[in-house]
Design an enzyme around this catalytic site. Structure first.
Site, PDB file in Angstrom:
ATOM      1  N   CYS A  84       0.833  -1.202   0.000  1.00  0.00           N
ATOM      2  CA  CYS A  84       0.000   0.000   0.000  1.00  0.00           C
ATOM      3  C   CYS A  84       0.872   1.257   0.000  1.00  0.00           C
ATOM      4  O   CYS A  84       1.704   1.449   0.875  1.00  0.00           O
ATOM      5  CB  CYS A  84      -0.913  -0.006   1.212  1.00  0.00           C
ATOM      6  SG  CYS A  84      -1.892   1.507   1.351  1.00  0.00           S
ATOM      7  N   HIS A 145      -4.652   0.916   7.894  1.00  0.00           N
ATOM      8  CA  HIS A 145      -5.101   0.543   6.549  1.00  0.00           C
ATOM      9  C   HIS A 145      -6.576   0.120   6.524  1.00  0.00           C
ATOM     10  O   HIS A 145      -7.271   0.325   5.530  1.00  0.00           O
ATOM     11  CB  HIS A 145      -4.225  -0.601   6.040  1.00  0.00           C
ATOM     12  CG  HIS A 145      -4.473  -0.994   4.623  1.00  0.00           C
ATOM     13  ND1 HIS A 145      -3.885  -0.356   3.561  1.00  0.00           N
ATOM     14  CD2 HIS A 145      -5.281  -1.952   4.080  1.00  0.00           C
ATOM     15  CE1 HIS A 145      -4.302  -0.907   2.430  1.00  0.00           C
ATOM     16  NE2 HIS A 145      -5.147  -1.870   2.711  1.00  0.00           N
ATOM     17  N   ASN A 185     -13.604   9.776  -2.122  1.00  0.00           N
ATOM     18  CA  ASN A 185     -14.266   8.704  -2.855  1.00  0.00           C
ATOM     19  C   ASN A 185     -14.034   7.439  -2.044  1.00  0.00           C
ATOM     20  O   ASN A 185     -12.905   7.163  -1.639  1.00  0.00           O
ATOM     21  CB  ASN A 185     -13.641   8.488  -4.242  1.00  0.00           C
ATOM     22  CG  ASN A 185     -13.821   9.688  -5.150  1.00  0.00           C
ATOM     23  OD1 ASN A 185     -14.777  10.441  -5.010  1.00  0.00           O
ATOM     24  ND2 ASN A 185     -12.895   9.869  -6.083  1.00  0.00           N
ATOM     25  N   HIS A 196      -6.753   2.051   1.252  1.00  0.00           N
ATOM     26  CA  HIS A 196      -6.394   2.790   2.473  1.00  0.00           C
ATOM     27  C   HIS A 196      -7.298   4.030   2.636  1.00  0.00           C
ATOM     28  O   HIS A 196      -7.527   4.750   1.669  1.00  0.00           O
ATOM     29  CB  HIS A 196      -4.928   3.233   2.370  1.00  0.00           C
ATOM     30  CG  HIS A 196      -4.346   3.656   3.673  1.00  0.00           C
ATOM     31  ND1 HIS A 196      -3.448   2.883   4.357  1.00  0.00           N
ATOM     32  CD2 HIS A 196      -4.552   4.761   4.420  1.00  0.00           C
ATOM     33  CE1 HIS A 196      -3.120   3.508   5.480  1.00  0.00           C
ATOM     34  NE2 HIS A 196      -3.777   4.660   5.533  1.00  0.00           N
ATOM     35  N   HIS A 198      -8.530   7.371   2.673  1.00  0.00           N
ATOM     36  CA  HIS A 198      -7.907   8.629   2.239  1.00  0.00           C
ATOM     37  C   HIS A 198      -8.897   9.460   1.453  1.00  0.00           C
ATOM     38  O   HIS A 198      -9.891   8.951   0.939  1.00  0.00           O
ATOM     39  CB  HIS A 198      -6.672   8.352   1.378  1.00  0.00           C
ATOM     40  CG  HIS A 198      -6.997   7.823   0.004  1.00  0.00           C
ATOM     41  ND1 HIS A 198      -7.445   6.544  -0.222  1.00  0.00           N
ATOM     42  CD2 HIS A 198      -6.947   8.416  -1.211  1.00  0.00           C
ATOM     43  CE1 HIS A 198      -7.656   6.372  -1.514  1.00  0.00           C
ATOM     44  NE2 HIS A 198      -7.373   7.492  -2.150  1.00  0.00           N
ATOM     45  N   GLN A 200      -9.053  13.299  -1.103  1.00  0.00           N
ATOM     46  CA  GLN A 200      -8.244  14.057  -2.055  1.00  0.00           C
ATOM     47  C   GLN A 200      -8.615  15.538  -1.979  1.00  0.00           C
ATOM     48  O   GLN A 200      -9.702  15.890  -1.516  1.00  0.00           O
ATOM     49  CB  GLN A 200      -8.500  13.550  -3.475  1.00  0.00           C
ATOM     50  CG  GLN A 200      -8.171  12.082  -3.654  1.00  0.00           C
ATOM     51  CD  GLN A 200      -8.386  11.652  -5.095  1.00  0.00           C
ATOM     52  OE1 GLN A 200      -7.682  12.088  -5.999  1.00  0.00           O
ATOM     53  NE2 GLN A 200      -9.372  10.808  -5.314  1.00  0.00           N
TER      54      GLN A 200
HETATM   55 ZN   LIG Z   1      -2.510   1.209   3.565  1.00  0.00          ZN
END
Ligand SMILES: [Zn+2]
Length: 378
Positions: A84, A145, A185, A196, A198, A200
């Site tokens: 990752c 994660h 998203n 993972h 996250h 943007q």
């Molecule tokens: Zn990750």
């Protein structure tokens, strides 16, 4: 290539902020909840320069800009968890984050839709293309994660808000950027290529079509009634009440009257702010618990995955700032267990949405969800 480690550390209100450069020169910024956090800033990878030849072309028929970013075809696609790129670096995985630990971290996307100076401008009477000047950043919400945003601690959500505020201010100050968009998203069904947790941040070199529409509606309403369109709509939703999902002293969450998606919630501050940088400390403090509550309610509507998009609608950098009303839009493409809403002919070709669930029923379902643990304001 040698790593560039021009680290700088500054303590502002909230998390500790530390910035550095990745091996190819991209910026990385750590937001750490402990003032004692020490991060490894040196990136020892040998990275080729970032390819950022994006351009934006003007669609004369619709008056909308389209980004052309062919280099994104080579981006990393569903890597195994052990590789990752958003996990902290380990002896076996030199990720995008050189440090072996972090709380929240932001860095420039290696595969940006908009970045730096792209191809030279071609301006013709009908065929207009300009460099895709802008900026695309990745925000990692946690080093875990397998976490999801809805179950982050309130302290962590506050750190994420601090990162959004910091980046909105920074990108708004960058020449050529007209609008800053913080979003997440979530889910393979949405097309997310990295599991993972996250989000943007896009710094667009133009005002996006949806925001442009809202600016026009806002202006017409102002001229016709003298009022603020967003504030008047918020008042109407509160007065009606049937679509309200959650509220606290500073925020109101409701399913919009003309919602387009199977489950869609908009979260408005009661007092107008143009963008995240204008939020008061009290508004920020009250945002974390209601944001988490709305996410958990949405997760509870279907006993299935929640492919979802969370989108911060902020005033453009140079337009409409006296009237635009910051708000968060969260929606899912899940319309039933095992079923997704696809943007097909009417939506994709005509821009005319057909929603299979009435907003009032969606709101009822959201209110009926039992939240697994009470979320109190800090
Ligand atoms: Zn990750």
């Amino acid at each position: 290539m040698s790593a560039v480690t021009t680290g700088s550390t500054g303590n502002t209100a909230g998390a500790k902020r530390t910035s550095a450069r990745l091996a190819d020169g991209r910026e990385i910024i750590y937001f750490d909840e402990s003032p004692d956090a020490v991060r490894v800033l040196e990136d020892t990878r040998d990275l080729p320069p970032v390819d950022s030849l994006s351009t934006v072309r003007y669609d004369r028929l619709t008056g909308e800009w389209v980004a052309i970013a062919g280099h994104r075809q080579t981006r990393i696609y569903h890597p195994p968890a052990s590789e990752c790129p958003l996990c902290p670096s380990s002896p076996t995985n030199f990720s995008e984050i050189p440090s072996p630990a972090y709380d929240v971290v932001v860095f420039e996307n290696r595969f940006p839709s908009f970045a730096g100076a792209g191809a030279p401008a071609e301006v013709g009477p009908l065929l207009t293309s300009v460099p895709g000047n802008g900026r695309c950043e990745v925000v990692c919400f946690t080093s875990d994660h397998n976490a999801t945003f809805s179950h982050l601690s309130q302290e962590r959500v506050a750190t994420v808000i601090q990162a959004w505020v910091d980046r909105t201010a920074a990108l708004s100050a960058q020449p050529g950027i007209e609008q800053v968009f913080c979003f997440e998203n979530r889910g393979e069904e949405i097309g997310v290529t990295l599991a993972h947790p996250h989000g943007q941040i896009y710094g667009y070199p133009f005002v996006t079509p949806r925001t442009g529409s809202m600016l026009r509606q806002m202006q017409v309403h102002r001229e016709q009634t003298g009022g603020n369109l967003f504030g008047d709509l918020l008042d109407a939703e509160i007065a009606d009440g049937s679509r309200i999902v959650a509220q606290n002293e500073h925020w109101v969450a409701f399913v919009p009257f003309a919602g387009r998606w199977p489950v869609e919630v908009q979260l408005f501050p009661r007092v107008r702010r143009a963008d995240l940088t204008e939020l008061s400390d009290e508004q920020k403090l009250a945002l974390a618990p209601i944001y988490l509550e709305v996410l958990r309610r949405m997760e509870g509507v279907f006993s299935d995955t929640l492919p979802a998009i969370t989108a911060w609608h902020q005033a453009p950098v140079h337009q409409g700032r006296d009237d635009f009303w910051l708000h968060l839009q969260i929606f899912t493409i899940r319309r039933a267990v095992g079923k997704l809403k696809y943007l097909a002919g009417s939506e994709s070709a005509m821009g005319a949405f057909v929603n299979d669930i009435t907003p009032e029923i969606a709101a009822e379902r959201l209110r009926a969800v039992a939240i697994d643990a009470p979320i109190q304001a800090q």
